[in-house]
Design a protein around this motif. Sequence first.
Motif, PDB file in Angstrom:
ATOM      1  N   ILE A 173      64.171  52.720  43.746  1.00  0.00           N
ATOM      2  CA  ILE A 173      62.875  53.324  43.475  1.00  0.00           C
ATOM      3  C   ILE A 173      62.255  52.622  42.273  1.00  0.00           C
ATOM      4  CG2 ILE A 173      61.652  55.441  42.869  1.00  0.00           C
ATOM      5  CD1 ILE A 173      63.823  57.005  44.296  1.00  0.00           C
ATOM      6  N   ASP A 174      61.131  51.965  42.493  1.00  0.00           N
ATOM      7  CA  ASP A 174      60.413  51.278  41.425  1.00  0.00           C
ATOM      8  C   ASP A 174      59.489  52.256  40.708  1.00  0.00           C
ATOM      9  OD1 ASP A 174      61.427  48.623  41.877  1.00  0.00           O
ATOM     10  OD2 ASP A 174      60.228  48.592  43.714  1.00  0.00           O
ATOM     11  N   LEU A 175      59.384  52.109  39.394  1.00  0.00           N
ATOM     12  CA  LEU A 175      58.565  52.998  38.567  1.00  0.00           C
ATOM     13  C   LEU A 175      57.537  52.165  37.815  1.00  0.00           C
ATOM     14  CD1 LEU A 175      61.523  55.085  37.099  1.00  0.00           C
ATOM     15  CD2 LEU A 175      60.032  55.732  39.000  1.00  0.00           C
ATOM     16  N   TYR A 176      56.272  52.539  37.929  1.00  0.00           N
ATOM     17  CA  TYR A 176      55.217  51.772  37.266  1.00  0.00           C
ATOM     18  C   TYR A 176      53.954  52.622  37.152  1.00  0.00           C
ATOM     19  CZ  TYR A 176      53.509  51.170  42.051  1.00  0.00           C
ATOM     20  OH  TYR A 176      53.060  51.399  43.335  1.00  0.00           O
ATOM     21  N   ALA A 177      53.054  52.219  36.264  1.00  0.00           N
ATOM     22  CA  ALA A 177      51.763  52.895  36.093  1.00  0.00           C
ATOM     23  C   ALA A 177      50.667  52.078  36.753  1.00  0.00           C
ATOM     24  CB  ALA A 177      51.452  53.089  34.612  1.00  0.00           C
ATOM     25  N   ALA A 178      49.710  52.761  37.362  1.00  0.00           N
ATOM     26  CA  ALA A 178      48.557  52.109  37.986  1.00  0.00           C
ATOM     27  C   ALA A 178      47.296  52.901  37.658  1.00  0.00           C
ATOM     28  CB  ALA A 178      48.736  51.990  39.493  1.00  0.00           C
ATOM     29  N   ALA A 179      46.173  52.220  37.732  1.00  0.00           N
ATOM     30  CA  ALA A 179      44.891  52.827  37.354  1.00  0.00           C
ATOM     31  C   ALA A 179      44.487  53.928  38.324  1.00  0.00           C
ATOM     32  CB  ALA A 179      43.807  51.752  37.311  1.00  0.00           C
ATOM     33  N   ALA A 180      43.683  54.843  37.819  1.00  0.00           N
ATOM     34  CA  ALA A 180      43.090  55.902  38.635  1.00  0.00           C
ATOM     35  C   ALA A 180      41.696  56.199  38.092  1.00  0.00           C
ATOM     36  CB  ALA A 180      43.948  57.156  38.622  1.00  0.00           C
ATOM     37  N   SER A 181      40.902  56.895  38.896  1.00  0.00           N
ATOM     38  CA  SER A 181      39.547  57.271  38.481  1.00  0.00           C
ATOM     39  C   SER A 181      39.162  58.542  39.219  1.00  0.00           C
ATOM     40  CB  SER A 181      38.549  56.152  38.799  1.00  0.00           C
ATOM     41  OG  SER A 181      38.550  55.862  40.190  1.00  0.00           O
ATOM     42  N   ILE A 182      38.037  59.116  38.852  1.00  0.00           N
ATOM     43  CA  ILE A 182      37.508  60.288  39.562  1.00  0.00           C
ATOM     44  C   ILE A 182      36.249  59.850  40.279  1.00  0.00           C
ATOM     45  CG2 ILE A 182      36.583  62.615  39.339  1.00  0.00           C
ATOM     46  CD1 ILE A 182      38.339  62.972  36.890  1.00  0.00           C
ATOM     47  N   GLU A 183      36.326  59.841  41.601  1.00  0.00           N
ATOM     48  CA  GLU A 183      35.213  59.412  42.442  1.00  0.00           C
ATOM     49  C   GLU A 183      35.058  60.367  43.615  1.00  0.00           C
ATOM     50  OE1 GLU A 183      35.751  55.392  43.668  1.00  0.00           O
ATOM     51  OE2 GLU A 183      36.293  54.683  41.661  1.00  0.00           O
ATOM     52  N   ASN A 184      33.789  60.634  43.978  1.00  0.00           N
ATOM     53  CA  ASN A 184      33.498  61.518  45.120  1.00  0.00           C
ATOM     54  C   ASN A 184      34.257  62.838  45.008  1.00  0.00           C
ATOM     55  OD1 ASN A 184      31.853  59.483  46.322  1.00  0.00           O
ATOM     56  ND2 ASN A 184      33.705  58.500  47.111  1.00  0.00           N
ATOM     57  N   ASN A 185      34.304  63.380  43.782  1.00  0.00           N
ATOM     58  CA  ASN A 185      34.926  64.669  43.508  1.00  0.00           C
ATOM     59  C   ASN A 185      36.406  64.690  43.865  1.00  0.00           C
ATOM     60  OD1 ASN A 185      32.410  65.600  42.693  1.00  0.00           O
ATOM     61  ND2 ASN A 185      31.895  66.354  44.728  1.00  0.00           N
ATOM     62  N   GLY A 186      37.081  63.565  43.670  1.00  0.00           N
ATOM     63  CA  GLY A 186      38.507  63.492  43.904  1.00  0.00           C
ATOM     64  C   GLY A 186      39.183  62.566  42.911  1.00  0.00           C
ATOM     65  N   PHE A 187      40.464  62.824  42.641  1.00  0.00           N
ATOM     66  CA  PHE A 187      41.262  61.952  41.789  1.00  0.00           C
ATOM     67  C   PHE A 187      41.697  60.779  42.650  1.00  0.00           C
ATOM     68  CE2 PHE A 187      44.841  60.509  39.277  1.00  0.00           C
ATOM     69  CZ  PHE A 187      44.467  60.779  37.968  1.00  0.00           C
ATOM     70  N   THR A 188      41.183  59.591  42.380  1.00  0.00           N
ATOM     71  CA  THR A 188      41.317  58.434  43.259  1.00  0.00           C
ATOM     72  C   THR A 188      42.308  57.437  42.669  1.00  0.00           C
ATOM     73  OG1 THR A 188      39.018  58.713  43.965  1.00  0.00           O
ATOM     74  CG2 THR A 188      40.058  56.595  44.429  1.00  0.00           C
ATOM     75  N   PHE A 189      43.263  57.004  43.511  1.00  0.00           N
ATOM     76  CA  PHE A 189      44.298  56.079  43.074  1.00  0.00           C
ATOM     77  C   PHE A 189      43.891  54.642  43.383  1.00  0.00           C
ATOM     78  CE2 PHE A 189      46.513  59.856  45.011  1.00  0.00           C
ATOM     79  CZ  PHE A 189      46.580  60.575  43.822  1.00  0.00           C
ATOM     80  N   ALA A 190      44.065  53.762  42.429  1.00  0.00           N
ATOM     81  CA  ALA A 190      43.786  52.346  42.649  1.00  0.00           C
ATOM     82  C   ALA A 190      44.989  51.680  43.321  1.00  0.00           C
ATOM     83  CB  ALA A 190      43.486  51.664  41.317  1.00  0.00           C
ATOM     84  N   ALA A 191      44.774  50.491  43.850  1.00  0.00           N
ATOM     85  CA  ALA A 191      45.848  49.746  44.496  1.00  0.00           C
ATOM     86  C   ALA A 191      46.907  49.352  43.473  1.00  0.00           C
ATOM     87  CB  ALA A 191      45.282  48.499  45.170  1.00  0.00           C
ATOM     88  N   LYS A 192      48.134  49.131  43.989  1.00  0.00           N
ATOM     89  CA  LYS A 192      49.235  48.741  43.106  1.00  0.00           C
ATOM     90  C   LYS A 192      48.873  47.477  42.318  1.00  0.00           C
ATOM     91  CE  LYS A 192      54.118  47.524  42.963  1.00  0.00           C
ATOM     92  NZ  LYS A 192      55.382  47.361  43.700  1.00  0.00           N
TER      93      LYS A 192
END
Length: 330
Positions: free
Chosen positions: A74-93
């Motif tokens: 299991i790999d562990l890492y941080a990736a960017a996120a944002s709030i778009e279209n009234n949702g918590f949106t995950f960016a690509a790895k």
Amino acid sequence: MAAIAVGVLAPVGITSARAADKGPGSIGIRLLEAPVARRNDPRARMYIVDHLKPGTTIKRGIEISNKSSAARRIDLYAAAASIENNGFTFAAKGTPNELTRWTRVEPPFANLRPHSKAKAKITINVSRFARAGERYAVVWAENRVAADATHNIGSITRVGLRIYLDIGPGGEPLADFKIEKMKGARDKHGRPSTTAAVRNLGSRAVDLNGTLDLRDGPGGISAGPFPLDSGITLAPHGTGTVTVALDPRLPDGPWKAKLTLRSGPVERTSTATVTLTNEKARSRTLLYVAAAGVIALAACALALVRLRRHQRNSQRPATGTTSSEGKCHS
């Protein structure tokens, strides 16, 4: 300037609710500790939610679990996120942002035997030059299974832990929201729902969940509570719409609706009178009624014109006849 570790931590007793945490063969991630100062904030027991000054360092313990019957890396890492279209949106790895550059997960991976667990540590070292404002990221636990002789198709499974981190001097900004414009509706299939507009009044993102109760319906009946279809996330000072699906057997009403929404320790309630009608069908009905009224008025007007014409004709002297008066006959 040395970074300063702040905050008293307490164990967290609930698991982050992640879809990939539930089925057989899945993996899981959960937060093990949260600031004591946020003991009354349910979000802080599920996610990393904090307010820090520039130059501050915090650490949070997490637990990784392998719920499958096979050994997994299991790999562990941080990736960017944002709030778009009234949702918590995950960016690509691999997509970075300012918060991910401050965030480190150690160890970066864990080799887990079947049905086993491991611990890891998230460290967030905020730059002393950081500007004020809220940032978002996700710490991911990811397992990749490559295609082989047994598996024709490779797969990727990952579960995440959200981070809502506000940076700025002084105390934490206000978190608040307001419920506006509640109304009922029924779609073309007859399924009723209630919607409400919500405005985020504060400088922190809010994750909205809640329930709707219906009272004083036809015959004095009540119904509910009905949960939101799915929660929404509003950015600071953003607006959005929440929807509550209702039982199709409910009559149209009118109903007295009470909507209760929560985000962490903040709870707001609004009431309104709603009717569960299909607006398009209602508009068509009103159009048909209006058209029928116009036709009826036109028919009445035509009948009145004909009646008046008949009355005028009956009062006019007869023409086209001969009279013998004043004539001599030989």
